[in-house]
Design an enzyme around this catalytic site. Sequence first.
Site, PDB file in Angstrom:
ATOM      1  N   SER A 179     -36.570  45.258  -3.745  1.00 33.33           N
ATOM      2  CA  SER A 179     -36.450  45.687  -2.355  1.00 33.33           C
ATOM      3  C   SER A 179     -36.567  47.200  -2.240  1.00 33.33           C
ATOM      4  O   SER A 179     -35.712  47.953  -2.730  1.00 33.33           O
ATOM      5  CB  SER A 179     -35.115  45.233  -1.770  1.00 33.33           C
ATOM      6  N   ARG A 238     -39.377  56.808   7.599  1.00 29.74           N
ATOM      7  CA  ARG A 238     -38.981  57.821   6.614  1.00 29.74           C
ATOM      8  C   ARG A 238     -39.274  59.228   7.121  1.00 29.74           C
ATOM      9  O   ARG A 238     -38.508  60.165   6.872  1.00 29.74           O
ATOM     10  CB  ARG A 238     -39.692  57.544   5.288  1.00 29.74           C
ATOM     11  N   ARG A 240     -44.202  39.245  12.995  1.00 26.95           N
ATOM     12  CA  ARG A 240     -45.310  38.838  12.115  1.00 26.95           C
ATOM     13  C   ARG A 240     -45.607  37.334  12.230  1.00 26.95           C
ATOM     14  O   ARG A 240     -46.739  36.910  12.023  1.00 26.95           O
ATOM     15  CB  ARG A 240     -45.037  39.245  10.670  1.00 26.95           C
ATOM     16  N   ASP A 249     -44.765  41.433   3.366  1.00 23.70           N
ATOM     17  CA  ASP A 249     -44.822  41.161   4.806  1.00 23.70           C
ATOM     18  C   ASP A 249     -46.079  40.387   5.210  1.00 23.70           C
ATOM     19  O   ASP A 249     -46.252  40.063   6.387  1.00 23.70           O
ATOM     20  CB  ASP A 249     -44.771  42.475   5.589  1.00 23.70           C
ATOM     21  N   GLY A 293     -34.636  46.005  10.050  1.00 25.03           N
ATOM     22  CA  GLY A 293     -33.895  46.021   8.785  1.00 25.03           C
ATOM     23  C   GLY A 293     -34.105  47.324   8.038  1.00 25.03           C
ATOM     24  O   GLY A 293     -33.171  47.861   7.428  1.00 25.03           O
TER      25      GLY A 293
HETATM   26  C1  S3P Z   1     -39.825  48.001   3.854  1.00 22.61           C
HETATM   27  C2  S3P Z   1     -39.602  47.216   2.771  1.00 22.61           C
HETATM   28  C3  S3P Z   1     -39.752  45.749   2.784  1.00 22.61           C
HETATM   29  C4  S3P Z   1     -40.539  45.246   3.990  1.00 22.61           C
HETATM   30  C5  S3P Z   1     -40.162  45.954   5.248  1.00 22.61           C
HETATM   31  C6  S3P Z   1     -40.324  47.446   5.134  1.00 22.61           C
HETATM   32  C7  S3P Z   1     -39.598  49.457   3.730  1.00 22.61           C
HETATM   33  O1  S3P Z   1     -38.464  45.170   2.801  1.00 22.61           O
HETATM   34  O2  S3P Z   1     -40.369  43.863   4.153  1.00 22.61           O
HETATM   35  O3  S3P Z   1     -40.973  45.496   6.329  1.00 22.61           O
HETATM   36  O4  S3P Z   1     -40.066  50.212   4.601  1.00 22.61           O
HETATM   37  O5  S3P Z   1     -38.965  49.880   2.752  1.00 22.61           O
HETATM   38  P1  S3P Z   1     -37.660  44.934   1.419  1.00 22.61           P
HETATM   39  O6  S3P Z   1     -37.754  46.185   0.673  1.00 22.61           O
HETATM   40  O7  S3P Z   1     -36.242  44.636   1.771  1.00 22.61           O
HETATM   41  O8  S3P Z   1     -38.365  43.779   0.773  1.00 22.61           O
END
Ligand code: S3P
Length: 448
Positions: A174, A33, A401, A326, A101
Site C-alpha cells: 500500500s 501530495r 471507478r 485501481d 482514502g
Molecule cells: C494511492 C494508492 C493506492 C490507490 C489509491 C491512490 C496513493 O491505494 O488505490 O487510489 O495515492 O497512494 P493503496 O496504496 O492503499 O493500495
Amino acid sequence: MSHPDPRPLRASAPSAPLAGRLGVPGDKSISHRALMFGAVAVGTTEITGLLEGEDVLRTAAAMRALGATVDNTGPGAWRVSGRGVGGLVEPADVLDMGNSGTAARLLLGLISGHPLFAVMTGDASLRRRPMKRVTDPLSATGAQFWTREGGRLPLAVRGAADPLPIDYVLPVASAQVKSACLLAGLCAPGTTRVVEKEPTRDHTENMLRHFGATVSVEDTAEGRVIRLEGQPELVAAPVLVPGDPSSAAFPVVAALLVPGSRVVVENVGLNPLRTGLFTTLREMGAALRIENERIAGGEPVGDIVAEYTELSGVTVPPHRAPSMIDEYPVLAVAAAAARGVTRMKGLAELRVKESDRLAATAALLAVNGIKAEIEGDDLIVHGTGGAIPGGGTVETHMDHRIAMSALVMGLAARSPVTADDAAFIDTSFPGFATLMNGLTAGAPLAAP
Ligand code: S3P
C-alpha cells in the site's frame, strides 16, 4: 448505498467509432501530495495541472484548515504557501475527507508528527474503510488515536509533541500506508525506515526529493527499503502534474473495444509503478503505442495511442497488482470482450477500496450477461470474444471507478448499460461524460 442525490447515467453503443485526441485530468496521487508537501515546505509552491476533483479539493481544504495558504489561480493552477516542516496548526473544525482514502491516510501521517488535536471523518464509503493499517504504524511515533469500532472513521488524533521515527515492514502492498509513515517521519529526528515486499507507487519518495529531503531506496532480500532523513527543511518547488494514467485507462479501454476506434490520450503519467494495465492490455494483444515519451516534472509522460483490437484472455500475475490496483474494474470490462478466460490473481486489496471492488466488479459483469467468478482473491472472467450483452443497471456503491467502468462497458455492449449513480465520477474525473461524448457522434453517455 448511494449519493443523497444519485445521478444515474447510461451508455449505449455509439453510431460511429471513437476518434480524436484528448487530455485527461491531473494525476490524483500526485495532486494530493503536491498540496500536502506545499503546505509543509518553506515558501510558495506553484502547481500546474492539479486535478480539481472532489477528492483533491478535500485535501486543499484540509491544508487550509491546518494553516497553509492555498489559492486557485487559474484552471489547474494552484499556489500553496507553506508553514515549514512541523509548522501545521490545530484545525478549528472536523476534517472531512469526503470519499478519499488517500487524503485521509496521508494526512494522518502528516498530523501524527505535529502536536495538535484533530478529528477526521468522511462519507459513508470512507467511513467503512480500514484506518488501522495507518493508525497502527503511526502510533509508534507517539501519536494517539481514538477510532470507531474496527479502526474506522470518524477518529480523533493527538499528534506527538516529540515524534519518534518509524521502522516498519508493510504487511500489505500500500502506497498510502508507506506514504503515511514517511510523512510522519518528516517531523521526527533520525531515520524513518519503511520496507515494502512489493514496490508500490513512489510519488511520495520522488516528491520528497524534489522538495529537498534526503530519501534512499534500496532493493534488498527483505524487499524495497526506503529511508527518509528526518526534520529536513522542505523548500517550495514547482510541481507539474501529468495526466492520470488511472483516468486514461477509461478512454483507452473504450477505444480498444469499440470497432474502428482510434484515440490518442495526451500527456499521461507513465511512472512504471503505475502502468501495469497497459502491460496487461498489450499481453492481451491490444494495439497500444506510446508516442512522444519524455520526462516532465520529474515523472515519465507520453501520449497513448489506442486502436480497436480483438483481445485475448490472459492471466494477470499477483505481483502486478500494485502497479494497476485501481484498474481492475476496467480491465474486467476489456476481459469481458476478449476471447477466452482472463484470470486476475491476488486482488485482496480490492475489497477495501471505495467499495468492495472485487464484489462490485463481479456484479457489474454478471448483470450485463458476462460469466465471472471470484475464487479466493482471484477474479475469473469468461470473455465473449465479441460484443458484450449489456442491458444491466450497475450498482456503483459510491465508487467512481465502478461507475466509469460500467459506462465504458455500455459503449461496447449490444444493449445500453446504466450506472445507478455517476455522481462520484467527479471525485477523480470531472468532465468524464462530456469528454467521452466528444470522441464520437450522438452523445452515447446520457441520463436515462
Ligand atoms: C494511492 C494508492 C493506492 C490507490 C489509491 C491512490 C496513493 O491505494 O488505490 O487510489 O495515492 O497512494 P493503496 O496504496 O492503499 O493500495
